[in-house]
Structure formats: structure tokens, C-alpha cells
Write an enzyme that holds these catalytic residues in place. Structure first.
Site, PDB file in Angstrom:
ATOM      1  N   ARG A 113       0.843  -1.201   0.000  1.00 31.58           N
ATOM      2  CA  ARG A 113       0.000   0.000   0.000  1.00 31.58           C
ATOM      3  C   ARG A 113       0.878   1.250   0.000  1.00 31.58           C
ATOM      4  O   ARG A 113       0.523   2.275  -0.597  1.00 31.58           O
ATOM      5  CB  ARG A 113      -0.935  -0.010   1.215  1.00 31.58           C
ATOM      6  CG  ARG A 113      -2.075  -1.001   1.091  1.00 31.58           C
ATOM      7  CD  ARG A 113      -2.767  -1.260   2.421  1.00 31.58           C
ATOM      8  NE  ARG A 113      -3.290  -0.046   3.027  1.00 31.58           N
ATOM      9  CZ  ARG A 113      -3.763   0.008   4.277  1.00 31.58           C
ATOM     10  NH1 ARG A 113      -3.774  -1.093   5.034  1.00 31.58           N
ATOM     11  NH2 ARG A 113      -4.234   1.128   4.759  1.00 31.58           N
ATOM     12  N   CYS A 136      -0.364   5.963   9.415  1.00 33.88           N
ATOM     13  CA  CYS A 136      -0.809   4.637   8.957  1.00 33.88           C
ATOM     14  C   CYS A 136      -2.095   4.844   8.164  1.00 33.88           C
ATOM     15  O   CYS A 136      -2.245   5.839   7.455  1.00 33.88           O
ATOM     16  CB  CYS A 136      -1.004   3.687  10.139  1.00 33.88           C
ATOM     17  SG  CYS A 136      -2.275   4.212  11.330  1.00 33.88           S
TER      18      CYS A 136
END
Length: 305
Positions: A203, A262
């Protein structure tokens, strides 16, 4: 939204809380068992929505004896569209006081995964000036292996307390404008804070999609990928020497400012906790994290794929 207390007040609060502190930031089940009656224990479990797990129902089914449930998805800023952003100081104080906790109590927080969302609760308390708090290493699974006492069913009512937020520690909180300005500086060749990204590497590079529909994957300019599971092994935090080696292998400079990020601020708190363990002082969490950042039209996003 937040009011910064003076440095002197902050130091007096920390000194007051440390009189009641019996543990470091990481405590083992073996250490907690004999001290269970003298601390406040919180279940800070949270799970990704796609797991279809209800942490509060699991708390009712099995929990550490005398623990209360800290709802990450309920003790939050309800005026924000973003998930589990920090609540206001008043909302935080009201929720914690109803758990029978005062600002002088030492808190031990755990989760059912081992060492995961408990770190977010740890950071939340520290953001509101409550320094006397620890994370249970290994969480509920380790507690069961140690044959620690458990409870089930609805918890016994506790006597509410008036909780007073000691101070708001803005030093460990970062917002969108701060990280955007940092990204622009780095893109323009200027010095800036190190942003450590706890999302999975695919990601980070942009190879894999984000779990939130319509949100671009990728990363901020100059950020460093340190997936949260690189600092956790079998549900427990790596020892301090191993933690240092992980961060050093990524080129992290412990003397420079570090911002952790995150997907939505949960696993960024794991990196915050790990970096605090190895002595990093200029350290903060980007509360909105990638969910906020990537949704902004003016954000700078790099995709390697």
C-alpha cells in the site's frame, strides 16, 4: 480545540503521576498479576471493519478480571467524518471518569490480538497528559497463558470519578496542514520531519489498493515504510535492541523529529510506542493518517507502481 498547558504545570503533573507508577511502558502478564488490584485495566481492542469482529461483545465474553472497555470507535471526535479521531478533552474526561478512573490512577491497557490497538489507547491517554500508563505485552492471549484471572458477562458497576485532563500534549499530535507542509518541504529539497508509515509495504508503494474505496494508495514524499508487524512478533513487542535494529535498517535518525502515520491512526500508534521505547523524544502521531491525507485534493502522493 486544544489548550496547551504551561511547561511547569506539565512537569508537576508528570511528577505527581509517577508517584503511583509501578511499571514501565511495557508490562508482562507475570508483572501485572500480583498488582491487578492496584491498577486500572482497560481492554482497548479494535479490529479492522472487514474482520466482522465486535470487540465489545468479545469483551463481554472474556476479559481480564476487573477490566473496563475503552471504545476506540465511541470515545472519539463525533464531529469528524474520519474514523476514531481524538475526542475533545471534555468528552475524554467524561468517558474515563465513568470507568472509575482518576488522573492519579496507573492504567494498564491490553487488546485481544496481543499488541495492536492497545497502543492507540496508550497514545490517546498520553495525548491528554496521562503519563502513568502501560501496555500489556502479548495482551489477552499472553494473560491466558499466564493463567491470569478472567471474567465474563456484564461488568460490575463502578463508582464514577471526576476525571480532570492534566494537560493536552500537542507535542505528540500532528494534523494535516503540518504533514502537508512537511511533504512540500521535502519535495522541494528542504529538511523536514521523518514520516514513518506503518501500512503494509504494497500500500505504501501504491501496488496494492487501500481498503477504503476511492482512496489512493501510495505515500508522502520522503516518508519511510516501517510496517507495524516489523516491530511486533507473535503478538509481543520486540525487545529494545531488536527495535533499534529495525529502525536503523530503514535509515531512521533517532535524533530528528519523527511523525508516525498509517491508515487511520491505529498502527501509527504502534510505531509511536516502539520509538518511545528506544528513546526517541521528538515524536508524534498524525491523527488523521492516510485516510485524511489521501482524501485531500492538495495532498502530495507518490506511487512507485
Amino acid at each position: 480545540m486544544f489548550r496547551q498547558a504551561s511547561f511547569n504545570i506539565k512537569n508537576r503533573v508528570i511528577m505527581s503521576q509517577q508517584q503511583f507508577r509501578s511499571f514501565g511502558s511495557l508490562v508482562s502478564p507475570k508483572e501485572l498479576k500480583p498488582a491487578l488490584a492496584s491498577v486500572k485495566v482497560l481492554d482497548g481492542s479494535w479490529h479492522m471493519p472487514n474482520t466482522n469482529r465486535d470487540p465489545y461483545q468479545e469483551f463481554l465474553q472474556k476479559r481480564i478480571a476487573s477490566s473496563q472497555f475503552f471504545g476506540i470507535d465511541t470515545i472519539k471526535d463525533t464531529s469528524s467524518d474520519l474514523p476514531h479521531m481524538l475526542p475533545s478533552p471534555d468528552k475524554f474526561a467524561d468517558a474515563v471518569g465513568k470507568m472509575g478512573i482518576s488522573q492519579d490512577d496507573h492504567i494498564v491497557v491490553y487488546d485481544t490480538t496481543g499488541l495492536f490497538s492497545a497502543c492507540r489507547v496508550y497514545w490517546t491517554f498520553k495525548a491528554f497528559g496521562h503519563e502513568s500508563i502501560s501496555v500489556l505485552n502479548g495482551g489477552l492471549p499472553a494473560w491466558e497463558k499466564e493463567e491470569g484471572p478472567l471474567e465474563t458477562g456484564t461488568p460490575q458497576p463502578v463508582e464514577p470519578k471526576v476525571y480532570k485532563v492534566p494537560y493536552v500534549n500537542k507535542d505528540i499530535i500532528r494534523d494535516y496542514q503540518t504533514v502537508l507542509s512537511n511533504a512540500r518541504n521535502i519535495q522541494n529539497g528542504k529538511d523536514g520531519a521523518q514520516v514513518l508509515d506503518a501500512r503494509p509495504y504494497a500500500r505504501f508503494t501504491g501496488e496494492a489498493p487501500e481498503p477504503r474505496v476511492g482512496l489512493s494508495s501510495g505515500h508522502m514524499p520522503g516518508s519511510i515504510s516501517v510496517a507495524f508487524n516489523e516491530v511486533v512478533e507473535s503478538g509481543e513487542m520486540l525487545n529494545d535492541d531488536k527495535l533499534r535494529k529495525v529502525f536503523e535498517s530503514k535509515g531512521v535518525n533517532f535524533d530528528k523529529e519523527i511523525i508516525t502515520s498509517c491508515g487511520s491512526g491505529i498502527t501509527a500508534s504502534i510505531l509511536y510506542f516502539a520509538l518511545e521505547r528506544v528513546g526517541v523524544r521528538k515524536l508524534a502521531v498524525y491523527d488523521g493518517s492516510w485516510t485524511e491525507y489521501a482524501a485531500k485534493d492538495d495532498s502530495l502522493i507518490i506511487r512507485d507502481q
